[in-house]
Design a protein around this motif. Structure first.
Motif, mmCIF file in Angstrom:
data_model
loop_
_atom_site.group_PDB
_atom_site.id
_atom_site.type_symbol
_atom_site.label_atom_id
_atom_site.label_comp_id
_atom_site.label_asym_id
_atom_site.label_seq_id
_atom_site.Cartn_x
_atom_site.Cartn_y
_atom_site.Cartn_z
ATOM 1 N N VAL A 64 0.875 -1.174 0.000
ATOM 2 C CA VAL A 64 0.000 0.000 0.000
ATOM 3 C C VAL A 64 0.912 1.224 0.000
ATOM 4 O O VAL A 64 1.525 1.546 1.019
ATOM 5 N N ASN A 65 1.000 1.865 -1.129
ATOM 6 C CA ASN A 65 2.004 2.892 -1.380
ATOM 7 C C ASN A 65 1.556 4.253 -0.864
ATOM 8 O O ASN A 65 0.698 4.903 -1.472
ATOM 9 N N PRO A 66 2.138 4.741 0.234
ATOM 10 C CA PRO A 66 1.663 6.011 0.789
ATOM 11 C C PRO A 66 1.931 7.202 -0.121
ATOM 12 O O PRO A 66 1.236 8.219 -0.035
ATOM 13 N N PHE A 69 -1.145 8.520 -2.126
ATOM 14 C CA PHE A 69 -2.329 8.982 -1.414
ATOM 15 C C PHE A 69 -2.130 10.437 -1.017
ATOM 16 O O PHE A 69 -1.082 10.808 -0.487
ATOM 17 N N LEU A 75 -5.799 6.226 2.894
ATOM 18 C CA LEU A 75 -4.628 5.397 3.172
ATOM 19 C C LEU A 75 -4.828 4.548 4.423
ATOM 20 O O LEU A 75 -4.581 3.341 4.415
ATOM 21 N N ASP A 76 -5.283 5.158 5.519
ATOM 22 C CA ASP A 76 -5.388 4.427 6.779
ATOM 23 C C ASP A 76 -6.451 3.346 6.738
ATOM 24 O O ASP A 76 -6.304 2.306 7.390
ATOM 25 N N TYR A 78 -7.491 1.840 3.897
ATOM 26 C CA TYR A 78 -7.385 0.975 2.727
ATOM 27 C C TYR A 78 -7.294 -0.474 3.205
ATOM 28 O O TYR A 78 -6.518 -0.795 4.115
ATOM 29 N N THR A 102 6.702 -0.118 4.599
ATOM 30 C CA THR A 102 6.998 1.231 4.123
ATOM 31 C C THR A 102 8.466 1.589 4.356
ATOM 32 O O THR A 102 9.109 2.224 3.503
ATOM 33 N N HIS A 131 -0.803 12.224 -7.331
ATOM 34 C CA HIS A 131 -1.097 10.787 -7.298
ATOM 35 C C HIS A 131 -0.200 10.010 -8.254
ATOM 36 O O HIS A 131 0.424 9.012 -7.872
#
Length: 304
Positions: A64-66, A69, A75-76, A78, A102, A131
């Motif tokens: 999950v690529n911050p 976002f 993000l939190d 997802y 991360t 994005h």
């Protein structure tokens, strides 16, 4: 000389660091990468199947690529389910799941990024500033770490795959980009991890998106303006539904540049839509074949 592998039968290996990934890929042969953010569904599985048919070794990345976002995005919340993702990868014969955290992908502040250019400022890029810089940066990092011969991306994210193709061409990256047809759920909604956020009533409203695209595609033989008008008529009605659809954009664009097409455009174009239903933002698209009115058009490209 490399060793050709048979698909994994006891489940994929899970690599969490670049070192573990290098060890897992020793003797990989022809290598395919399927980049994902996890919360895998049937759409992702169709990408894995395409990769499996084209390569000796299949890697699915789950990250999950911050960087992609923006402030206030999801993000939190997802969805994350690595054990479930690994099970689905095992069922599709994936060899390796690369699931870095991360700190592994961004061990320090990311000072150097891949600029998506003007093409990345349109549609999704206009709605979500920065994005596509985040997307292209993480894809470039994954290409460097995995070193795939090919990478498979879903055509639901039409602007994303167009930008990835442009990045690989402009930067001379030795990766072949393969597009997998958009997959739809049985009710017609484009398969997406975010569909899990929808209530039953919100999902019913969201079905206006594929209906709008179908209406636009059906008008392709009457030209671009007719395509837009037909799709917008459906969305105008959906804006009055309960719960309503809040339209972000509806655009008919060139498939390579994502410039809006003019009224005299013929040939292939992408009809793209983004909208919110409740707190959930959804995107969808369909490819149409526009032709002069006296010739007639043959719509194509929808996988619904």
């Amino acid at each position: 000389m490399t060793t050709t592998r048979t698909p994994a039968t006891s489940g994929p290996g899970v690599a969490r660091t670049p070192g573990e990934l290098r060890s897992a890929l020793a003797g990989a042969g022809r290598l395919a990468l399927v980049p994902t953010m996890g919360a895998l569904h049937e759409g992702h599985r169709s990408l894995m199947r395409l990769a499996r048919a084209e390569a000796d070794t299949v890697v699915v990345s789950v990250f999950v690529n911050p960087l992609q976002f923006g402030p206030g995005e999801d993000l939190d919340r997802y969805p994350r389910d690595l054990p479930g993702d690994v099970r689905q990868c095992a069922e599709e014969g994936v060899d390796v799941v690369f699931a870095p955290d991360t700190a592994t992908m961004y061990p320090r502040e990311q000072m150097i990024t891949v600029d998506a250019g003007t093409m990345g400022e349109r549609l999704e890029g206009a709605s979500r500033p920065g994005h596509f810089t985040g997307v292209l940066t993480v894809v470039a990092k994954l290409f460097h770490l995995v070193r795939p011969d090919l990478a498979v991306f879903g055509e639901k994210d039409a602007q994303q795959i167009a930008l990835v193709r442009r990045m690989t061409a402009d930067l001379n990256l030795p990766v072949r980009i393969v597009g997998a047809p958009l997959l739809r759920d049985p009710d017609g909604l484009a398969a997406s991890s975010r569909n899990a956020y929808l209530s039953a009533r919100e999902r019913e409203s969201a079905l206006a998106l594929p209906r709008a695209l179908s209406a636009g595609r059906a008008a392709a033989d009457r030209g671009p303006d007719a395509v837009r008008a037909a799709a917008r008529a459906v969305l105008d009605g959906a804006a009055r539904a309960i719960p309503p659809i809040a339209l972000d954009y509806l655009a008919l664009v060139d498939t390579a540049t994502f410039d809006e097409v003019g009224a005299d455009h013929t040939g292939q174009a992408c009809l793209a839509v983004a909208a919110r239903v409740g707190s959930t933002r959804l995107i969808d698209n369909v490819t149409v074949r526009l032709a002069a009115a006296d010739i007639g058009g043959t719509p194509e490209g929808d996988s619904s």
